[in-house]
Design an enzyme around this catalytic site. Structure first.
Site, PDB file in Angstrom:
ATOM      1  N   CYS A   1      41.284  37.254  43.565  1.00 49.96           N
ATOM      2  CA  CYS A   1      41.840  37.554  42.245  1.00 49.96           C
ATOM      3  C   CYS A   1      43.035  38.465  42.457  1.00 49.96           C
ATOM      4  O   CYS A   1      43.188  39.066  43.520  1.00 49.96           O
ATOM      5  CB  CYS A   1      40.808  38.231  41.346  1.00 49.96           C
ATOM      6  SG  CYS A   1      41.314  38.233  39.599  1.00 49.96           S
TER       7      CYS A   1
ATOM      8  N   LYS B   1      32.815  32.570  33.407  1.00 49.22           N
ATOM      9  CA  LYS B   1      32.960  34.023  33.404  1.00 49.22           C
ATOM     10  C   LYS B   1      33.385  34.465  32.005  1.00 49.22           C
ATOM     11  O   LYS B   1      34.440  34.063  31.512  1.00 49.22           O
ATOM     12  CB  LYS B   1      34.000  34.434  34.444  1.00 49.22           C
ATOM     13  CG  LYS B   1      34.279  35.927  34.460  1.00 49.22           C
ATOM     14  CD  LYS B   1      35.141  36.323  35.642  1.00 49.22           C
ATOM     15  CE  LYS B   1      35.521  37.788  35.574  1.00 49.22           C
ATOM     16  NZ  LYS B   1      36.354  38.205  36.704  1.00 49.22           N
TER      17      LYS B   1
ATOM     18  N   ARG C   1      41.470  40.449  28.627  1.00 51.47           N
ATOM     19  CA  ARG C   1      41.377  39.223  29.423  1.00 51.47           C
ATOM     20  C   ARG C   1      40.903  38.032  28.598  1.00 51.47           C
ATOM     21  O   ARG C   1      40.446  37.035  29.150  1.00 51.47           O
ATOM     22  CB  ARG C   1      40.427  39.433  30.601  1.00 51.47           C
ATOM     23  CG  ARG C   1      40.793  40.538  31.548  1.00 51.47           C
ATOM     24  CD  ARG C   1      40.294  40.253  32.962  1.00 51.47           C
ATOM     25  NE  ARG C   1      40.127  41.430  33.782  1.00 51.47           N
ATOM     26  CZ  ARG C   1      41.104  42.211  34.239  1.00 51.47           C
ATOM     27  NH1 ARG C   1      42.363  41.945  33.916  1.00 51.47           N
ATOM     28  NH2 ARG C   1      40.840  43.253  34.995  1.00 51.47           N
TER      29      ARG C   1
ATOM     30  N   LYS D   1      28.563  34.528  34.969  1.00 57.26           N
ATOM     31  CA  LYS D   1      28.803  35.975  35.012  1.00 57.26           C
ATOM     32  C   LYS D   1      29.179  36.509  33.644  1.00 57.26           C
ATOM     33  O   LYS D   1      30.005  35.879  32.987  1.00 57.26           O
ATOM     34  CB  LYS D   1      29.950  36.213  35.992  1.00 57.26           C
ATOM     35  CG  LYS D   1      30.375  37.656  36.098  1.00 57.26           C
ATOM     36  CD  LYS D   1      31.585  37.774  36.976  1.00 57.26           C
ATOM     37  CE  LYS D   1      32.075  39.204  36.950  1.00 57.26           C
ATOM     38  NZ  LYS D   1      33.319  39.373  37.651  1.00 57.26           N
TER      39      LYS D   1
ATOM     40  N   TYR E   1      24.577  44.751  42.928  1.00 52.70           N
ATOM     41  CA  TYR E   1      24.748  46.053  43.583  1.00 52.70           C
ATOM     42  C   TYR E   1      23.396  46.651  43.959  1.00 52.70           C
ATOM     43  O   TYR E   1      23.324  47.606  44.712  1.00 52.70           O
ATOM     44  CB  TYR E   1      25.525  47.008  42.661  1.00 52.70           C
ATOM     45  CG  TYR E   1      26.862  46.439  42.231  1.00 52.70           C
ATOM     46  CD1 TYR E   1      27.959  46.511  43.085  1.00 52.70           C
ATOM     47  CD2 TYR E   1      27.015  45.793  41.003  1.00 52.70           C
ATOM     48  CE1 TYR E   1      29.181  45.951  42.711  1.00 52.70           C
ATOM     49  CE2 TYR E   1      28.226  45.239  40.632  1.00 52.70           C
ATOM     50  CZ  TYR E   1      29.305  45.318  41.484  1.00 52.70           C
ATOM     51  OH  TYR E   1      30.501  44.753  41.129  1.00 52.70           O
TER      52      TYR E   1
HETATM   53  C1  PBG Z   1      38.112  40.428  39.038  1.00 53.02           C
HETATM   54  C2  PBG Z   1      36.670  40.701  38.912  1.00 53.02           C
HETATM   55  C3  PBG Z   1      35.977  41.459  37.961  1.00 53.02           C
HETATM   56  C4  PBG Z   1      34.656  41.500  38.361  1.00 53.02           C
HETATM   57  C5  PBG Z   1      34.558  40.725  39.516  1.00 53.02           C
HETATM   58  N1  PBG Z   1      35.809  40.234  39.824  1.00 53.02           N
HETATM   59  C6  PBG Z   1      36.458  42.249  36.786  1.00 53.02           C
HETATM   60  C7  PBG Z   1      37.127  41.626  35.648  1.00 53.02           C
HETATM   61  O1  PBG Z   1      37.186  40.408  35.488  1.00 53.02           O
HETATM   62  O2  PBG Z   1      37.662  42.422  34.882  1.00 53.02           O
HETATM   63  C8  PBG Z   1      33.547  42.250  37.677  1.00 53.02           C
HETATM   64  C9  PBG Z   1      32.414  42.645  38.538  1.00 53.02           C
HETATM   65  C10 PBG Z   1      31.508  43.653  37.933  1.00 53.02           C
HETATM   66  O3  PBG Z   1      31.670  44.100  36.787  1.00 53.02           O
HETATM   67  O4  PBG Z   1      30.570  44.034  38.636  1.00 53.02           O
HETATM   68  N2  PBG Z   1      38.660  39.572  38.131  1.00 53.02           N
END
Ligand code: PBG
Length: 311
Positions: free
Chosen positions: A101, A177, A199, A230, A296
């Site tokens: 990303c 996502k 986003r 996710k 985590y």
């Molecule tokens: C990057 C990304 C994000 C997460 C994983 N890859 C953040 C987002 O989209 O703002 C979130 C992971 C988490 O909250 O544990 N795009």
């Protein structure tokens, strides 16, 4: 004997944050137990995870410098590239998944190129994402995991990997996502909060179910090897439906930073019992259909599961 769902350490992918420097173990306040690590301390954490039976880590990079096009994301001496080389050299048994990303690397914090009117430009972002994925895979990443949610990125990344001969590198797609409030602690950890806007033009509306299936289907058609839902806990119904609709592919669920922070905060206050809560929620995610769980909690949960199996 009659238990239907078995959770084990080999279900887990352990997300880690890596940064430049040496001897770094910088705590992230909203994610107790999670730290920024430098390559040397990352190797120690990776080894400890592998010793607990965790098969894979997922790497996020914290670069030294950010710019409009996120160039540290695809730099040969970028932090992820360095970390992957070190991990594969020292711990070849540990699978390394890299998050692909731009948001950790752009000065505006968006996951793509931003136009002068503030909108995110989908198509010109694809080249940079493909470059990032190739650069991770060339450094030795076992699996690349695009999390940006630009349309067409799985196809672009697959084609770019194939062109340079990396035909065996699988793509784990963050396919469904959602634009979630539960990424808050991660954005603090990664310094990737958008400087303006949000986003929602590229991540999904939490209210949508059919759209999730369409997003997943497109990624499967473009060549995704694994698909992800996710966050996990507010979307267990989506997880179940994705599992049933796409039986041919492994399905992953990301138990995200905000979900982790809630459990940790309540446990620290003595309001819930941490060990039982974590094992319960991870079992729930697995029961809902996840073949693998990005969490985590991985290292602690792996230890608890080992202790329980001894009882
Ligand atoms: C990057 C990304 C994000 C997460 C994983 N890859 C953040 C987002 O989209 O703002 C979130 C992971 C988490 O909250 O544990 N795009």
């Amino acid at each position: 004997m009659v238990r239907e769902t078995t959770l084990s350490a080999d279900d887990f992918v352990y997300p880690l944050f890596v940064t430049h420097g040496e001897g770094v173990e910088h705590p992230i306040p909203s994610m107790p137990g999670v730290r920024h690590l430098s390559v040397d301390t990352l190797l120690r954490e990776g080894e400890a995870a592998a010793n607990e039976g965790i098969p894979a880590v997922l790497l996020f990079g914290i670069p030294n410098a950010k710019d409009a096009t996120g160039s540290e994301a695809y730099a040969d001496e970028g932090i992820i590239q360095k970390a992957v080389r070190a991990l594969k050299r020292e711990l070849p048994q540990l699978l390394v998944v890299t998050d692909v990303c731009l948001c950790e690397y752009t000065d505006h914090g968006h996951c793509g190129i931003v136009r002068s009117d503030g909108t995110v430009e989908n198509d010109s972002t694809l080249d940079l994402l493909a470059r990032t994925a190739v650069s991770h895979a060339e450094a030795g990443a076992d699996i690349v995991a695009p999390s940006d949610m630009m349309d067409g990125r799985i196809g672009a990344i697959r084609a770019a990997l194939d062109t340079v001969g990396l035909v065996h590198t699988p793509v784990m797609s963050y396919a469904a996502k959602y634009a979630s409030a539960f990424y808050g602690p991660f954005r603090e950890a990664a310094g990737s909060t958008p400087a303006f806007g949000d986003r929602r033009s590229y991540q999904m509306d939490p209210a949508n179910r059919r759209e999730a299936l369409r997003e997943v289907r497109l990624d499967v058609e473009e060549g995704a090897d694994m698909i992800m839902v996710k966050p996990a806990l507010p979307y267990l119904d989506i997880l179940r439906e994705v599992r049933d609709t796409f039986p041919e592919l492994p399905v992953a669920a990301y138990n995200v930073s905000g979900e982790y922070a809630m459990v940790k905060a309540a446990a620290q206050n003595g309001w819930i019992e941490e060990r039982r809560s974590v094992l319960e929620l991870l079992t729930g995610i697995k029961r809902a259909g996840a073949d693998l769980i990005l969490t985590y909690h991985a290292r602690e949960a792996a230890r608890w599961l080992r202790e329980e199996s001894r009882v």
